[in-house]
Structures are given as structure tokens and as C-alpha cells.
Design a protein around this motif. Structure first.
Motif, PDB file in Angstrom:
ATOM      1  N   LYS A  88      40.688  58.064  58.144  1.00 51.51           N
ATOM      2  CA  LYS A  88      42.069  57.600  58.302  1.00 51.51           C
ATOM      3  C   LYS A  88      42.079  56.422  59.273  1.00 51.51           C
ATOM      4  O   LYS A  88      41.306  56.391  60.237  1.00 51.51           O
ATOM      5  CB  LYS A  88      42.966  58.711  58.845  1.00 51.51           C
ATOM      6  N   ARG A  91      47.637  53.902  63.247  1.00 50.39           N
ATOM      7  CA  ARG A  91      48.202  52.874  64.140  1.00 50.39           C
ATOM      8  C   ARG A  91      48.352  53.413  65.552  1.00 50.39           C
ATOM      9  O   ARG A  91      48.664  54.599  65.743  1.00 50.39           O
ATOM     10  CB  ARG A  91      49.572  52.423  63.613  1.00 50.39           C
ATOM     11  N   THR A  96      49.823  61.366  62.368  1.00 43.56           N
ATOM     12  CA  THR A  96      49.947  61.357  60.914  1.00 43.56           C
ATOM     13  C   THR A  96      51.132  62.173  60.415  1.00 43.56           C
ATOM     14  O   THR A  96      51.336  62.262  59.192  1.00 43.56           O
ATOM     15  CB  THR A  96      48.643  61.854  60.265  1.00 43.56           C
ATOM     16  N   GLY A 100      54.675  55.809  58.444  1.00 38.57           N
ATOM     17  CA  GLY A 100      54.174  54.494  58.806  1.00 38.57           C
ATOM     18  C   GLY A 100      52.902  54.515  59.627  1.00 38.57           C
ATOM     19  O   GLY A 100      52.472  53.474  60.128  1.00 38.57           O
ATOM     20  N   TRP A 101      52.259  55.679  59.744  1.00 35.86           N
ATOM     21  CA  TRP A 101      51.062  55.764  60.580  1.00 35.86           C
ATOM     22  C   TRP A 101      49.868  55.057  59.974  1.00 35.86           C
ATOM     23  O   TRP A 101      48.968  54.600  60.703  1.00 35.86           O
ATOM     24  CB  TRP A 101      50.678  57.226  60.805  1.00 35.86           C
ATOM     25  N   ASN A 102      49.813  54.923  58.662  1.00 33.22           N
ATOM     26  CA  ASN A 102      48.605  54.458  57.980  1.00 33.22           C
ATOM     27  C   ASN A 102      48.563  52.936  57.974  1.00 33.22           C
ATOM     28  O   ASN A 102      49.460  52.276  57.450  1.00 33.22           O
ATOM     29  CB  ASN A 102      48.592  54.994  56.549  1.00 33.22           C
ATOM     30  N   ASP A 103      47.501  52.389  58.542  1.00 38.00           N
ATOM     31  CA  ASP A 103      47.379  50.933  58.609  1.00 38.00           C
ATOM     32  C   ASP A 103      45.914  50.610  58.862  1.00 38.00           C
ATOM     33  O   ASP A 103      45.354  50.992  59.886  1.00 38.00           O
ATOM     34  CB  ASP A 103      48.249  50.371  59.733  1.00 38.00           C
ATOM     35  N   ASP A 104      45.290  49.896  57.929  1.00 36.46           N
ATOM     36  CA  ASP A 104      43.890  49.528  58.126  1.00 36.46           C
ATOM     37  C   ASP A 104      43.733  48.121  58.675  1.00 36.46           C
ATOM     38  O   ASP A 104      42.654  47.527  58.622  1.00 36.46           O
ATOM     39  CB  ASP A 104      43.104  49.675  56.819  1.00 36.46           C
ATOM     40  N   ALA A 105      44.807  47.569  59.238  1.00 27.82           N
ATOM     41  CA  ALA A 105      44.737  46.235  59.835  1.00 27.82           C
ATOM     42  C   ALA A 105      44.046  46.321  61.188  1.00 27.82           C
ATOM     43  O   ALA A 105      43.777  47.394  61.735  1.00 27.82           O
ATOM     44  CB  ALA A 105      46.142  45.657  59.973  1.00 27.82           C
ATOM     45  N   ALA A 108      44.203  49.151  64.379  1.00 26.17           N
ATOM     46  CA  ALA A 108      44.293  50.560  64.015  1.00 26.17           C
ATOM     47  C   ALA A 108      43.004  51.271  64.429  1.00 26.17           C
ATOM     48  O   ALA A 108      41.927  50.675  64.478  1.00 26.17           O
ATOM     49  CB  ALA A 108      44.530  50.715  62.520  1.00 26.17           C
ATOM     50  N   ARG A 110      40.135  54.089  63.803  1.00 26.82           N
ATOM     51  CA  ARG A 110      39.462  54.753  62.693  1.00 26.82           C
ATOM     52  C   ARG A 110      39.128  56.184  63.101  1.00 26.82           C
ATOM     53  O   ARG A 110      38.377  56.416  64.049  1.00 26.82           O
ATOM     54  CB  ARG A 110      38.193  53.986  62.315  1.00 26.82           C
TER      55      ARG A 110
END
Length: 370
Positions: A88, A91, A96, A100-105, A108, A110
Motif C-alpha cells: 500500500k 499518504r 486506510t 483518499g489515503w491511497n496515493d503512489d505519488a 507517500a 510504502r
């Protein structure tokens, strides 16, 4: 068509029987939420070394006894045999459960989930691994069952630290793992407050445990708000084998009356520069009061006879008045030490302020914020 008299009697009897059963059968209320202290936990700054996963006296031993174990300074690699099951990108400031928690920018964190099979009992454990920018300083939390959510909360208050608070949720309780910056843990209060801000309210259940890099008495008053407690063993945990500083402990919120954690220092594990500390309900619940050891009692110097007062043969010194070799005046006692400053916390322990040696459980100490 009207019913016959016997049929009406039968209906009345059935209705009466239903009314009686409704009053006599037990009612089933929904089960009460589990106390956070139903989960036994431990924290350990392991000082690296993937071999500690296979040494039966290290991590396998801790995981045999505790539901959740928070590890600091985990190596950047995992030992052979771990199976990756999930990745996952979370941010900063999110868990989770939050939309809006998911962000691979960039920016973030890992979070990698592994499964690991205990070499002795064969059970499967869930390993939650948070990568940090510092080599050999990963945060890892191990649970004997899958977590419902994970969270990554950077410190608040303007103190920068690349290591955030890293949490997992089991049922309604959050268990956060921290490794404050060195020296003196300047970001430790901000990490605790970040968790308190994320889960406000008197009913929130959360813990923050790990290596605070500062003594528990140096945390600011009021940290975490009402209902927050500091739980420590009252014993130094760093630097093994001759520790002088207590850096490893817990801050908790939402502990129920009668279900209080007691901390124990685990001195039988010496493969790191930190002793592990465990947290579990004291089964005896004796509630004795204990404080940190006071200053040492001054030792009076022995009375030395005046020169020439006794002969070489060891004769007693002559009796007499103030002149002519009378008894020397009694030694002056040192003035009493000043009273200690008032405690900021009430110290309560479930028995002796001691540690756990050789696997024998002794009671620890718990500190309540006033």
C-alpha cells in the motif's frame, strides 16, 4: 363465518403462552466491545539483524507470548521465508480507514505486508513493514492476526523526522509504533499528539509505544489530552548491558477501569542495545504505590579518636570534662536533603517495580497523567 367457541379458546391460549414466554426467555444484548488491554503487546528496538527472526530466544520468543510486537531499527531486508502479500502507498497523515489515503505519488509511505510462519508453533503472523528514508531504521509491527487497517502519521508541531508514527488497527483499537529522533527525542511529543489528534474523543482507544529516546518524565504535561496515560516499567532500558536511561515505554488512551496495562522490562533478551518492554494486564491487580528510587542516604564517616587519646596498648581514653582528653564531641549530621519536587504523575504499579527475568513475570509500573 364466525369461529367456533373451542377455536377461539385455542387462540386465546396460544396468545397467553406467547406472552408468558416473552417475559421468561432471556434477552440477548450485543457483546460489549473488547478492552484494548485484551491485546498483549511488546516493543523492542532490535538494533538490526534478520537472524533475530530465527533465533528462538529473540523474536520467536516474543511472538510466542504477545499478540502485537512493535519493532524499531529493523533491517532494510526481510528474512528468507517471508511471503509478501500486499503493498500500500499511504499518504502522510492518513490511515486506510480514511477516504483518499491511497496515493503512489512522491511523499507517500510504502507499507508492505508479509506473512511469516513461526518456526516453533507453526502459526502464521502478519508483518507490517514501513520503509523509512534512513537505512536500517525501518518500523515493523507484527500481529498474530491480520490488521483491519494501517496508518502513517508524521509528527505535529514543526519538529522534522523522516520516521512517522506507524499504526495498525485491531477491532476498535490502534497500536502505533514510533522511533523518535536522537538525541533527546525532540519529535516524540509531536508523534504522540499526531495520534491523539487523529483519534479524538473520550471513547478512542489507541497506544503509542516504542523508542522515545527520552525519559517518560520529560514528556510535557497534558500530552494527548484527558484520559491519556504513560505506562513504563520504571527501569532503564538503554544501553544494554548496563542501561541508565528509560527510553522504551508506552503512551495510551482509552484504557478501561479494571483493565490497566502494566509494563515489564524483559532483561533476559540481550541481543540488542535496548531491552524489550511488554505490556499486559497485571493479573494480581494489587495496585500498590511505588516511586522511582530516591537519592542515596548519606553515610556518616566513622568516629576517629583524637590523636594521643588512646595509648599504643589500646587503653581507653581518659574520662573527664572538656579539657584533658575527654570524649570528642559527636559528629555533625549532614543537613537533610531538600524535599523532592512534586510529581507530575501518580505512580501506580501492580506490585514490585521490577522486571521480567528468565521469563518469570513480575509486576511493572503504570503512570497516570494528572
Amino acid at each position: 363465518m364466525t369461529r367456533s367457541f373451542p377455536a377461539r379458546i385455542a387462540v386465546v391460549l396460544v396468545l397467553a403462552l406467547i406472552a408468558v414466554l416473552a417475559q421468561t426467555l432471556p434477552t440477548f444484548a450485543p457483546p460489549a466491545s473488547a478492552a484494548i488491554t485484551d491485546v498483549t503487546v511488546a516493543t523492542w528496538n532490535m538494533q538490526g539483524g534478520t537472524a533475530k527472526w530465527s533465533n528462538p530466544d529473540d523474536l520467536p520468543h516474543l511472538l510466542d507470548r504477545y499478540h502485537v510486537v512493535a519493532l524499531q531499527e529493523h533491517p532494510d531486508t526481510v528474512p528468507p521465508g517471508m511471503v509478501q502479500t500486499d503493498v500500500k502507498f499511504v499518504r502522510p497523515g492518513f490511515d486506510t480507514d480514511t477516504p483518499g489515503w491511497n496515493d503512489d505519488a512522491d511523499g507517500a509511505f510504502r507499507v508492505v505486508t508479509y506473512q511469516w510462519t513461526h518456526p516453533r508453533n507453526g502459526r502464521v503472523y502478519y508483518v507490517y513493514y514501513l520503509e523509512t528514508p534512513r537505512n536500517g531504521r525501518a518500523l515493523v509491527t507484527v500481529s498474530d492476526r491480520a490488521a483491519a487497517a494501517v496508518g502513517v502519521l508524521p509528527a505535529v508541531g514543526g519538529v522534522a523526522n523522516p520516521r512517522p508514527a506507524f499504526g495498525i488497527r485491531r477491532d476498535d483499537a490502534w497500536f502505533y509504533n514510533i522511533h523518535a529522533d536522537s538525541p533527546r527525542g525532540p519529535d516524540a511529543p509531536g508523534l504522540v499528539q499526531a495520534v491523539a489528534n487523529k483519534y479524538p474523543g473520550p471513547a478512542a482507544s489507541w497506544t503509542v509505544m516504542g523508542d522515545f529516546n527520552r525519559e517518560p518524565d520529560t514528556l510535557p504535561l497534558g500530552l494527548g489530552g484527558p484520559g491519556t496515560q504513560i505506562i513504563d516499567s520504571g527501569l532503564p532500558t538503554y544501553e544494554v548491558p548496563n542501561p541508565e536511561s528509560e527510553y522504551d515505554y508506552m503512551v495510551a488512551h482509552g484504557l478501561q477501569a479494571g483493565h490497566q496495562y502494566a509494563a515489564r522490562r524483559l532483561t533476559y533478551m540481550e541481543s540488542s542495545d535496548h531491552y524489550p518492554v511488554s505490556f499486559a494486564v497485571d493479573p494480581r491487580g494489587r495496585g500498590q504505590v511505588c516511586n522511582r528510587p530516591g537519592p542515596p542516604v548519606p553515610v556518616l564517616a566513622p568516629v576517629v579518636p583524637r590523636s594521643g587519646a588512646a595509648s599504643a596498648a589500646g587503653a581507653r581514653p581518659p574520662r573527664g570534662g572538656r579539657r584533658g582528653g575527654g570524649r570528642p564531641p559527636p559528629p555533625r549530621r549532614p543537613p537533610p536533603p531538600p524535599p523532592p519536587p512534586p510529581h507530575r504523575r501518580v505512580h501506580v504499579c501492580g506490585g514490585l517495580c521490577s522486571d521480567e527475568t528468565g521469563g518469570h513475570r513480575l509486576a511493572g509500573r503504570q503512570l497516570h497523567l494528572r
